[in-house]
Design a protein around this motif. Structure first.
Motif, mmCIF file in Angstrom:
data_model
loop_
_atom_site.group_PDB
_atom_site.id
_atom_site.type_symbol
_atom_site.label_atom_id
_atom_site.label_comp_id
_atom_site.label_asym_id
_atom_site.label_seq_id
_atom_site.Cartn_x
_atom_site.Cartn_y
_atom_site.Cartn_z
ATOM 1 N N MET A 84 0.843 -1.202 0.000
ATOM 2 C CA MET A 84 0.000 0.000 0.000
ATOM 3 C C MET A 84 0.878 1.253 0.000
ATOM 4 S SD MET A 84 -0.998 2.593 2.244
ATOM 5 C CE MET A 84 -1.038 2.105 3.966
ATOM 6 N N ALA B 168 -6.617 3.708 0.827
ATOM 7 C CA ALA B 168 -5.909 3.550 2.105
ATOM 8 C C ALA B 168 -6.355 4.580 3.137
ATOM 9 C CB ALA B 168 -4.397 3.621 1.886
ATOM 10 N N CYS C 30 -7.422 4.429 6.124
ATOM 11 C CA CYS C 30 -6.996 4.320 7.524
ATOM 12 C C CYS C 30 -5.480 4.327 7.669
ATOM 13 C CB CYS C 30 -7.592 3.083 8.188
ATOM 14 S SG CYS C 30 -6.781 1.536 7.735
ATOM 15 N N GLY C 31 -4.773 4.460 6.545
ATOM 16 C CA GLY C 31 -3.321 4.561 6.625
ATOM 17 C C GLY C 31 -2.623 3.265 7.001
ATOM 18 N N GLY C 32 -3.298 2.146 6.805
ATOM 19 C CA GLY C 32 -2.621 0.865 7.039
ATOM 20 C C GLY C 32 -2.972 0.211 8.355
ATOM 21 N N CYS D 52 -5.497 -1.598 8.964
ATOM 22 C CA CYS D 52 -6.374 -2.750 8.728
ATOM 23 C C CYS D 52 -7.780 -2.441 9.239
ATOM 24 C CB CYS D 52 -5.825 -4.022 9.377
ATOM 25 S SG CYS D 52 -6.480 -5.544 8.668
ATOM 26 N N ALA D 53 -8.237 -1.207 9.000
ATOM 27 C CA ALA D 53 -9.529 -0.786 9.541
ATOM 28 C C ALA D 53 -10.505 -0.294 8.481
ATOM 29 C CB ALA D 53 -9.331 0.310 10.590
ATOM 30 N N CYS D 54 -10.064 -0.198 7.208
ATOM 31 C CA CYS D 54 -10.956 0.435 6.233
ATOM 32 C C CYS D 54 -11.232 -0.415 5.001
ATOM 33 C CB CYS D 54 -10.375 1.782 5.790
ATOM 34 S SG CYS D 54 -8.890 1.635 4.770
ATOM 35 N N ALA D 55 -10.365 -1.370 4.683
ATOM 36 C CA ALA D 55 -10.501 -2.208 3.483
ATOM 37 C C ALA D 55 -10.563 -1.390 2.192
ATOM 38 C CB ALA D 55 -11.709 -3.141 3.603
ATOM 39 N N CYS E 188 -7.767 -0.645 0.492
ATOM 40 C CA CYS E 188 -6.444 -0.846 -0.123
ATOM 41 C C CYS E 188 -6.398 -2.217 -0.778
ATOM 42 C CB CYS E 188 -5.348 -0.703 0.925
ATOM 43 S SG CYS E 188 -5.489 -1.946 2.234
ATOM 44 N N LEU F 273 -5.394 -7.239 1.343
ATOM 45 C CA LEU F 273 -5.308 -5.832 1.722
ATOM 46 C C LEU F 273 -3.833 -5.457 1.596
ATOM 47 C CD1 LEU F 273 -7.697 -5.654 4.811
ATOM 48 C CD2 LEU F 273 -8.148 -4.969 2.442
ATOM 49 N N CYS G 203 -2.075 -3.110 2.551
ATOM 50 C CA CYS G 203 -1.359 -2.556 3.713
ATOM 51 C C CYS G 203 -0.848 -3.662 4.623
ATOM 52 C CB CYS G 203 -2.239 -1.591 4.501
ATOM 53 S SG CYS G 203 -3.595 -2.360 5.404
HETATM 54 S S1 FES Z 1 -5.239 0.947 4.420
HETATM 55 FE FE1 FES Z 1 -7.017 0.625 5.596
HETATM 56 S S2 FES Z 1 -7.199 -1.535 5.589
HETATM 57 FE FE2 FES Z 1 -5.403 -1.209 4.386
#
Ligand code: FES
Ligand code: FAD
Lengths: 106, 404
Positions: free
Chosen positions: A25, A38, A40-42, A44-47, A49, A84, A86
């Motif tokens: 990501m 991206a 949520c910036g990585g 693993c909270a937004c899906a 990416c 994902l 990230c």
């Molecule tokens: S950047 Fe949010 S889940 Fe990967």
């Protein structure tokens, strides 16, 4: 530095280099590859990416955590190549990695 | 052509630039930021940046080239000090005057400061920006005694990183329980228990009365429960919307810059987005001010559409997350006292969720390591479909069955 090729939904290819330890990501974001939000910036909270990992690298990108797997269950157009981005860390092993991008992240 | 001027170079500003260009906005864009850094993510500041796992440039939301490519001028290290709504100009601290056609406030918020005696002693820190973390880091060493003032998300995340690093951590919270303002007793109890098991001392109903310097140069924290010795103090007692410039310009402000559902402030050429904006949410049926990445991003997207003349109402289910130890708390919606609380799963397994029901439907969810509960919860909140509390409480009933 490993090279990663991102293929947009419309077929446009972007090959970029990024340092080991960064995520796939981050390699996209740092190199202005469009199509990975991206939000949520990585974390693993937004899906947002979501990528499709080329089958040739399926064995090298590492296992999905439970958290990633369940987040993916709720992304659009999920296949068994879905990841994902990230959650994939770059290393020399991944040099030449090819990932495809979905039509949309939302 | 004077184009767009954006005051504040943070999460909302970077999204606004990206969305404006993606939506075809052509005029020049100037972004003014009073920090030394290009727009960056704040969430890692109390997580992986504080712990040292993440380097500074990984915080940047976009690489510096992005702004050049988007033809957006990034003016950093300079504060906007005044806005003239009639002349349509922004005055900067260095005296420069910038004309605008459209103005956006993405000024975020600033920390609420302690006002008790001794609050300005060295060794007392806050956690809002990169500069704050850099000031904390030299003191953030194993064995040091840390007092965290305030048991909110930022305080608890800081405590978690510190405990893992080997600091001796005490969290001091004035209210009855940690996270009291934002969540239920069940979630508070769970996180307090987790922190205690990691060796963190948590003192609730414990107000801080003041600070003194000890003979050895360390700090003494005076609390309602006696004195605590500390090598450093980090306070996380809330934030205030950064609205002074907007207010002085004559824009309507009340707990933030007041905007409508299109992010428009009380002047037709002015928008406000992110932490600083008090906005209506049609899904929730009320006005609120949110302090989250989701809000900054989604409201910026909506504002960009308004600015290019294709207005779209900003109406999203708020979401947020917090990482502590190996736990990921994911939150959707806004819970309120009086909601019916439904627990799904056993907190002892460190994988469970708490649903908040209002008028028969799910209004919010707090999910600990429980993604389906969080993701389906988000959908249920948006749909306002009646939900059966007994079924929600039963982990044997799959989450997907609730949206079917
Ligand atoms: S950047 Fe949010 S889940 Fe990967
Ligand atoms: C430690 C910490 C942890 C967090 N964790 C999470 C999390 O896990 N999940 C989540 O969703 N959210 C989290 N947040 C909240 C989230 O970071 C904010 O909601 C988000 O940054 C808001 O974006 P914004 O653009 O409104 O404001 P900001 O990103 O704060 O940007 C505002 C910028 O404007 C500048 N500015 C203000 N006034 C002026 C002026 N007059 N002239 C020039 N510049 C000015 C400020 O200095 C700042 O740089 C966290 C915040 C902090 C501090």
């Amino acid at each position: 530095m490993p090279k990663v090729t991102f293929i947009e939904h419309n077929g446009k290819e972007h090959t970029v280099e990024a340092a080991n330890g960064l995520t796939v990501m981050e390699a996209a974001v740092k190199n202005l590859v469009p199509g990975i939000d991206a939000d949520c910036g990585g974390a693993c909270a937004c899906a947002t990416c979501h990528v499709y990992v080329d089958p040739a690298f399926a064995g090298k990108v590492g296992e999905k955590s439970d958290m990633e797997q369940t987040m993916l269950d709720f992304a659009n157009e999920v296949t068994d190549q879905s990841r994902l981005s990230c959650q994939i860390k770059l290393s020399d092993d991944l040099d030449g990695l090819v990932v495809r991008l979905p039509t949309s992240q939302h | 052509m004077s184009g767009m001027v954006v005051i504040g170079a943070g999460q909302a500003a970077s999204q606004l630039v990206a969305s404006l260009r993606a939506e075809g906005y052509q005029p020049p864009i100037t972004v003014i930021g009073d920090e030394a850094f290009p727009p960056y993510q704040r969430p890692p500041l109390s997580k992986k940046f504080l712990s040292g796992e993440m380097a500074e440039d990984r915080l940047y939301i976009k690489p510096p080239e992005f702004y050049a490519q988007a033809n957006a001028a990034l003016m950093l290290n300079v504060r906007a000090t005044a806005v003239d709504l009639t002349a349509k100009t922004v005055t900067l601290a260095d005296g420069a005057v910038l004309p605008y056609e459209t103005l956006a406030f993405t000024t975020g918020s600033r920390v609420r400061k302690l006002t008790v005696p001794g609050a300005d002693l060295p060794g007392i820190f806050y956690l809002r920006g990169i500069a704050d973390v850099k000031a904390i880091q030299p003191h953030f060493e194993a064995g040091k005694r840390l007092v965290v003032v305030g048991g909110g998300y930022i305080g608890l995340e800081t405590a978690a990183v510190a405990a893992k690093r080997g600091l001796k951590v005490t969290v001091v919270e004035a209210l009855e329980r940690c996270l009291q303002r934002v969540t239920s007793q069940q979630i508070s109890d769970f996180f307090e228990g987790v922190h205690r098991a990691e060796g963190v001392t948590i003192l609730t109903r414990t107000g801080v009365h003041g600070f003194d310097k000890a003979a050895d140069g360390s700090l003494v924290v005076h609390t309602a429960n006696g004195d605590i010795d500390a090598d450093l103090v980090i306070a996380g007692i809330g934030i205030l919307p950064e609205q002074e410039v907007a207010q002085a310009a004559g824009l309507v402000c009340e707990n933030g810059i007041v905007v409508d559902e299109y992010a428009r402030a009380s002047d037709p050429n002015v928008y406000a987005i992110g932490d600083c904006a008090n906005h209506p949410n049609p899904l929730l049926g009320r006005r609120l001010r949110l302090e989250s990445v989701q809000n900054a991003i989604d409201q910026a997207k909506a504002a960009a559409l308004s600015i290019v003349g294709r207005p779209k109402i900003y109406a999203e289910v708020p979401w947020f997350w917090s990482d502590q130890y190996d736990l990921k708390l994911q939150i959707a919606g806004i819970s309120a006292p009086g909601d019916e609380v439904v627990v799904r799963g056993d907190p002892a397994t460190r994988k469970f969720a708490v649903f908040y029901l209002r008028d028969g439907h799910v209004a919010a969810v707090d999910a600990v390591n429980a993604v389906p509960e969080y993701m389906i919860g988000r959908q249920l909140i948006a749909q306002k479909k009646p939900a059966d509390p007994a079924k929600l409480a039963d982990p044997a009933v799959p989450m997907k069955s609730f949206t079917a």
